[in-house]
Enzyme design. Structure first.
Site, PDB file in Angstrom:
ATOM      1  N   TYR A 100       0.817  -1.219   0.000  1.00  0.00           N
ATOM      2  CA  TYR A 100       0.000   0.000   0.000  1.00  0.00           C
ATOM      3  C   TYR A 100       0.848   1.266   0.000  1.00  0.00           C
ATOM      4  O   TYR A 100       0.336   2.354  -0.264  1.00  0.00           O
ATOM      5  CB  TYR A 100      -0.932   0.042   1.213  1.00  0.00           C
ATOM      6  CG  TYR A 100      -1.895  -1.106   1.322  1.00  0.00           C
ATOM      7  CD1 TYR A 100      -2.090  -2.030   0.291  1.00  0.00           C
ATOM      8  CD2 TYR A 100      -2.639  -1.297   2.496  1.00  0.00           C
ATOM      9  CE1 TYR A 100      -2.978  -3.078   0.426  1.00  0.00           C
ATOM     10  CE2 TYR A 100      -3.531  -2.337   2.628  1.00  0.00           C
ATOM     11  CZ  TYR A 100      -3.688  -3.233   1.599  1.00  0.00           C
ATOM     12  OH  TYR A 100      -4.566  -4.272   1.735  1.00  0.00           O
ATOM     13  N   HIS A 111       0.898 -11.647   1.730  1.00  0.00           N
ATOM     14  CA  HIS A 111      -0.134 -10.934   0.982  1.00  0.00           C
ATOM     15  C   HIS A 111      -0.742 -11.758  -0.150  1.00  0.00           C
ATOM     16  O   HIS A 111      -1.937 -11.648  -0.430  1.00  0.00           O
ATOM     17  CB  HIS A 111       0.462  -9.636   0.407  1.00  0.00           C
ATOM     18  CG  HIS A 111      -0.545  -8.572   0.152  1.00  0.00           C
ATOM     19  ND1 HIS A 111      -0.251  -7.239   0.223  1.00  0.00           N
ATOM     20  CD2 HIS A 111      -1.850  -8.627  -0.183  1.00  0.00           C
ATOM     21  CE1 HIS A 111      -1.339  -6.524  -0.045  1.00  0.00           C
ATOM     22  NE2 HIS A 111      -2.316  -7.350  -0.304  1.00  0.00           N
TER      23      HIS A 111
END
Length: 282
Positions: free
Chosen positions: A48, A104
């Site tokens: 992010y 992730h």
């Protein structure tokens, strides 16, 4: 706030503030607002590119580090050097431990990365382990090879996709589901379902609040991401009512196994080779 107890005996808030697609400035503002309004779970990720901003917001808040439940994620291009990546993540966030650390994506040498995460738990750098976007088969493989079940699995989940089979598989391990796209990626057909409108009128809530309360009552951790202070407050205002068993059963009937994100081998391979310079975070 309500909490679930994980298989690590750690307690996790049932709702938190997500930061996906937030710029550093947006993440810092939203996280600070969320913490001030009563949130205690913050979710971010290396990918992010806003971990430094999340760390700043935590420090600006009036809360002690121990009062905040912090989760983040390692990106596949870091799996081969996961131990180093964990240390760098801690440095960016300005903390000496993570409450929850995810892999992730299920690509690359995720077994080596998971082993590094297990070692990080032993070293006191991480309290609980998570897997994001992993299929049931891949979760099972990691458990079989390491003997360590994840505390949390993060997947797309909402009333159109209950993840019933996955939750049944995870139940013996007391592994919790954390829902992303908890509102069906903003699908108006989902948000405006007549059932939610009727329940919203009954409980004097919004349709979104009904859906978020449904999540927490069926055992999901939920991380809606909002930059709007009004929406951040509304998302948290779900603990003064409770849906009945009959109402939960009606919502369950909406499940049509509809997902808004399709994971393909092509996408996974792209993830493996997608690298970012995290040192450039602002």
């Amino acid at each position: 706030m309500e909490y679930f107890t994980l298989n690590t005996n750690e307690k996790i808030p049932v709702i938190g503030e997500g930061t996906f697609l937030f710029t550093p400035d947006e993440a810092e503002s939203a996280v600070l607002t969320a913490l001030e309004q009563g949130y205690r779970l913050i979710d971010t990720a290396n990918y992010y590119m806003n971990e430094k901003a999340v760390g700043r917001a935590m420090k600006k808040s009036s809360l002690k580090r121990s009062e905040i439940y912090l989760s983040t994620k390692l990106w596949p291009s870091e799996y081969e050097q996961a131990s180093q990546a964990i240390d760098e993540t801690l440095e960016r966030l300005g903390t000496d431990y993570l409450d929850l650390l995810f892999l992730h994506q299920p690509v690359g040498n995720h077994l080596a990365a998971y082993q590094a995460m297990i070692e990080a738990v032993a070293a006191g750098k991480v309290k609980s382990l998570g897997l994001s976007n992993f299929s049931q088969n891949k979760i099972g493989e990691l458990i079989e090879k390491t003997g360590v079940a994840p505390a949390v699995v993060q997947v797309e989940a909402h009333p159109y996709a209950n993840q019933t089979a996955l939750k049944e598989f995870l139940a013996p391990y007391n592994t919790k589901v954390m829902a992303w796209f908890p509102l069906g990626h903003g699908d108006k057909s989902l948000l405006n379902e007549q059932l939610f409108s009727d329940l919203a009128a009954k409980y004097h809530k919004t349709n979104v609040q009904i859906i978020l309360r449904w999540h927490t009552q069926v055992g999901n951790i939920v991380i809606p991401g909002s930059k709007n202070p009004v929406h951040i407050a509304e998302n948290l205002d779900i603990f003064d009512f409770e849906l009945s068993p009959a109402e939960l059963a009606e919502i369950k009937k909406l499940d049509v196994n509809k997902t808004y994100y399709v994971q393909t081998e092509e996408k996974l391979n792209e993830y493996l080779h997608l690298k970012q310079d995290y040192s450039k975070q602002k």
